[in-house]
Design a protein around this motif. Sequence first.
Motif, PDB file in Angstrom:
ATOM      1  N   ALA A  57       0.572  -1.375   0.201  1.00  0.00           N
ATOM      2  CA  ALA A  57       0.287  -0.177   0.278  1.00  0.00           C
ATOM      3  C   ALA A  57       0.521   1.583  -0.039  1.00  0.00           C
ATOM      4  O   ALA A  57       0.591   2.650  -0.718  1.00  0.00           O
ATOM      5  CB  ALA A  57      -1.531  -0.086   0.923  1.00  0.00           C
ATOM      6  N   ILE A  58       2.160   1.346   0.262  1.00  0.00           N
ATOM      7  CA  ILE A  58       2.922   2.504   0.650  1.00  0.00           C
ATOM      8  C   ILE A  58       3.591   2.725  -0.738  1.00  0.00           C
ATOM      9  O   ILE A  58       3.407   4.077  -1.123  1.00  0.00           O
ATOM     10  CB  ILE A  58       3.795   1.462   1.862  1.00  0.00           C
ATOM     11  CG1 ILE A  58       3.449   2.408   3.208  1.00  0.00           C
ATOM     12  CG2 ILE A  58       4.736   3.427   1.834  1.00  0.00           C
ATOM     13  CD1 ILE A  58       3.840   2.035   4.010  1.00  0.00           C
ATOM     14  N   ILE A  59       3.774   1.006  -1.855  1.00  0.00           N
ATOM     15  CA  ILE A  59       4.639   1.830  -2.373  1.00  0.00           C
ATOM     16  C   ILE A  59       4.012   2.272  -3.603  1.00  0.00           C
ATOM     17  O   ILE A  59       3.842   3.405  -4.174  1.00  0.00           O
ATOM     18  CB  ILE A  59       5.403   0.129  -2.716  1.00  0.00           C
ATOM     19  CG1 ILE A  59       6.254  -0.032  -1.962  1.00  0.00           C
ATOM     20  CG2 ILE A  59       5.792   0.221  -4.373  1.00  0.00           C
ATOM     21  CD1 ILE A  59       6.908  -1.612  -1.904  1.00  0.00           C
ATOM     22  N   ASP A  60       2.612   1.863  -3.480  1.00  0.00           N
ATOM     23  CA  ASP A  60       1.124   1.654  -4.477  1.00  0.00           C
ATOM     24  C   ASP A  60       0.737   3.400  -4.632  1.00  0.00           C
ATOM     25  O   ASP A  60       0.405   3.812  -4.717  1.00  0.00           O
ATOM     26  CB  ASP A  60       0.557   0.863  -3.908  1.00  0.00           C
ATOM     27  CG  ASP A  60       0.381  -0.635  -4.647  1.00  0.00           C
ATOM     28  OD1 ASP A  60       1.387  -0.347  -5.863  1.00  0.00           O
ATOM     29  OD2 ASP A  60      -0.193  -0.951  -4.750  1.00  0.00           O
ATOM     30  N   ALA A  61       0.882   4.014  -3.256  1.00  0.00           N
ATOM     31  CA  ALA A  61       0.760   5.391  -3.120  1.00  0.00           C
ATOM     32  C   ALA A  61       1.555   6.325  -3.209  1.00  0.00           C
ATOM     33  O   ALA A  61       1.700   7.266  -2.908  1.00  0.00           O
ATOM     34  CB  ALA A  61       0.104   5.713  -1.943  1.00  0.00           C
ATOM     35  N   GLU A  65       8.487  13.954   5.900  1.00  0.00           N
ATOM     36  CA  GLU A  65       7.208  13.913   4.776  1.00  0.00           C
ATOM     37  C   GLU A  65       6.414  12.026   4.688  1.00  0.00           C
ATOM     38  O   GLU A  65       5.334  12.035   5.339  1.00  0.00           O
ATOM     39  CB  GLU A  65       7.697  14.373   3.848  1.00  0.00           C
ATOM     40  CG  GLU A  65       6.852  15.409   2.373  1.00  0.00           C
ATOM     41  CD  GLU A  65       7.100  14.827   1.517  1.00  0.00           C
ATOM     42  OE1 GLU A  65       5.876  15.081   0.678  1.00  0.00           O
ATOM     43  OE2 GLU A  65       8.484  15.321   1.027  1.00  0.00           O
ATOM     44  N   ALA A  66       8.083  11.649   4.303  1.00  0.00           N
ATOM     45  CA  ALA A  66       6.808   9.918   3.886  1.00  0.00           C
ATOM     46  C   ALA A  66       6.668   9.615   5.706  1.00  0.00           C
ATOM     47  O   ALA A  66       5.876   9.086   5.309  1.00  0.00           O
ATOM     48  CB  ALA A  66       8.461   9.063   4.305  1.00  0.00           C
ATOM     49  N   ALA A  67       7.370   9.629   7.005  1.00  0.00           N
ATOM     50  CA  ALA A  67       6.885   9.709   7.879  1.00  0.00           C
ATOM     51  C   ALA A  67       4.979   9.999   8.912  1.00  0.00           C
ATOM     52  O   ALA A  67       4.400   8.805   9.038  1.00  0.00           O
ATOM     53  CB  ALA A  67       7.326   9.633   9.189  1.00  0.00           C
ATOM     54  N   THR A  68       4.701  11.460   8.311  1.00  0.00           N
ATOM     55  CA  THR A  68       3.704  11.386   8.384  1.00  0.00           C
ATOM     56  C   THR A  68       2.382  10.899   7.137  1.00  0.00           C
ATOM     57  O   THR A  68       1.305  10.700   7.611  1.00  0.00           O
ATOM     58  CB  THR A  68       4.306  13.049   7.709  1.00  0.00           C
ATOM     59  OG1 THR A  68       4.175  13.827   9.015  1.00  0.00           O
ATOM     60  CG2 THR A  68       2.152  13.692   7.772  1.00  0.00           C
ATOM     61  N   ARG A  69       3.507  10.983   5.928  1.00  0.00           N
ATOM     62  CA  ARG A  69       1.909   9.905   4.789  1.00  0.00           C
ATOM     63  C   ARG A  69       2.071   8.308   5.245  1.00  0.00           C
ATOM     64  O   ARG A  69       0.938   7.867   4.991  1.00  0.00           O
ATOM     65  CB  ARG A  69       2.978  10.796   3.535  1.00  0.00           C
ATOM     66  CG  ARG A  69       2.986  11.664   3.126  1.00  0.00           C
ATOM     67  CD  ARG A  69       3.715  12.088   1.827  1.00  0.00           C
ATOM     68  NE  ARG A  69       2.568  11.127   0.873  1.00  0.00           N
ATOM     69  CZ  ARG A  69       3.485  11.068  -0.595  1.00  0.00           C
ATOM     70  NH1 ARG A  69       4.313  10.726  -1.324  1.00  0.00           N
ATOM     71  NH2 ARG A  69       2.598   9.853  -1.277  1.00  0.00           N
ATOM     72  N   ILE A  70       2.298   8.327   5.503  1.00  0.00           N
ATOM     73  CA  ILE A  70       2.846   6.903   6.172  1.00  0.00           C
ATOM     74  C   ILE A  70       1.624   6.425   7.180  1.00  0.00           C
ATOM     75  O   ILE A  70       0.821   5.698   7.450  1.00  0.00           O
ATOM     76  CB  ILE A  70       4.146   6.215   6.814  1.00  0.00           C
ATOM     77  CG1 ILE A  70       4.959   5.687   5.434  1.00  0.00           C
ATOM     78  CG2 ILE A  70       3.186   4.770   6.480  1.00  0.00           C
ATOM     79  CD1 ILE A  70       6.493   5.355   5.448  1.00  0.00           C
TER      80      ILE A  70
END
Length: 361
Positions: free
Chosen positions: A138-142, A276-281
């Motif tokens: 899901a993280i990769i696809d997003a 940024e990645a942490a917040t999006r995850i």
Amino acid sequence: MSSIFNVAVVGLGIGRSHITEGYVTNADKFRVKAICDLDPARLNEVGDAFGVERRLTDFEVLLAMDDIDIIDICTPPGTHLAQVMAALRAGKHVICEKPLVGSLSQIDSVIAEEKVSKGLLMPVMQYRFGDGVEQARAIIDAGIAGRPYIGTVETLWRRDADYYAVPWRGKWATELGGVLMTHAIHQHDLFTYLMGDIKRLFGRVATRVNAIEVEDCVTASVELANGALGSLTATLGARDEISRLRLMFENVTFESDHEPYNPGARPWTIQPRNAEAATRIEALLKDWKPLPSRFEAQMGRFYQTLLGKAPLPVTSADARRSLELVTAFYHSSSTHEDVELPISTQHPRYDSWVPPQHRAA
């Protein structure tokens, strides 16, 4: 009112796990109506345990049963081609354990038959299902993970002489390969499922642990079509068993759970490289609901496919990709050369990766 599909399970080794994990847990979707095995004692044991009345030793009899919707093939690999083709020609839906068949030419024949069959074909790749791998996907696809950089896969298992006392194991004619084919195939599928298709492979196989025909140690360096790199290592000579994937992307590093037979299940270690990645995850996974794993999940999703509500969770194209990797591994080891993928119909191992001295006359 939902439909219930009738299933015949053929081969009651891993087939028993299909019943326990895949059908008992999805009892509102499937009913095991028949079982088939060459061992009458095992037939009766499993039949009594799960209340299955139809107990057969003849696979052909299943094909004529009008009330059987799905034939689930869990027999030794060397029998898969004939059984898959017969079941498709009988108009049945087919589930088949890995490896689906024994060469790229064989799987291309299966794919051609699948296109004209009334039934659907789903290869088994149960390690794809579970909270860990599905959160990573899901993280990769997003688009959060970014570009893939490098990945490692370790399949460090243990198989001793008692495992190979089963007559069909350890032989080219019946098992079709060793650790590469029967054990590491799941983890290698996870690697390509998350990282992308392999473009080039340089590998080695060896038999160092057991007195068998097939390999029990392998290693390879791979280049992916997207430019990422990877290493694949497997053995059946480990003391403690683990399956481990560690995948480095531009913005995230993933590490699988190490449980050898269900690495996709429990939450993976997810390490964002920046805020940024942490917040999006965190936002993506905030309302994540726990998911079933292995056969329970794969069979449950196949049910949605049968109802026309979802695509196949695993396809023959997925199985072909895994067998293309196998073919490249064996060819590279024997020639000491890089192998470029995809492998064409003109490749010397398109029809068989089995060493010439072990091929049927």
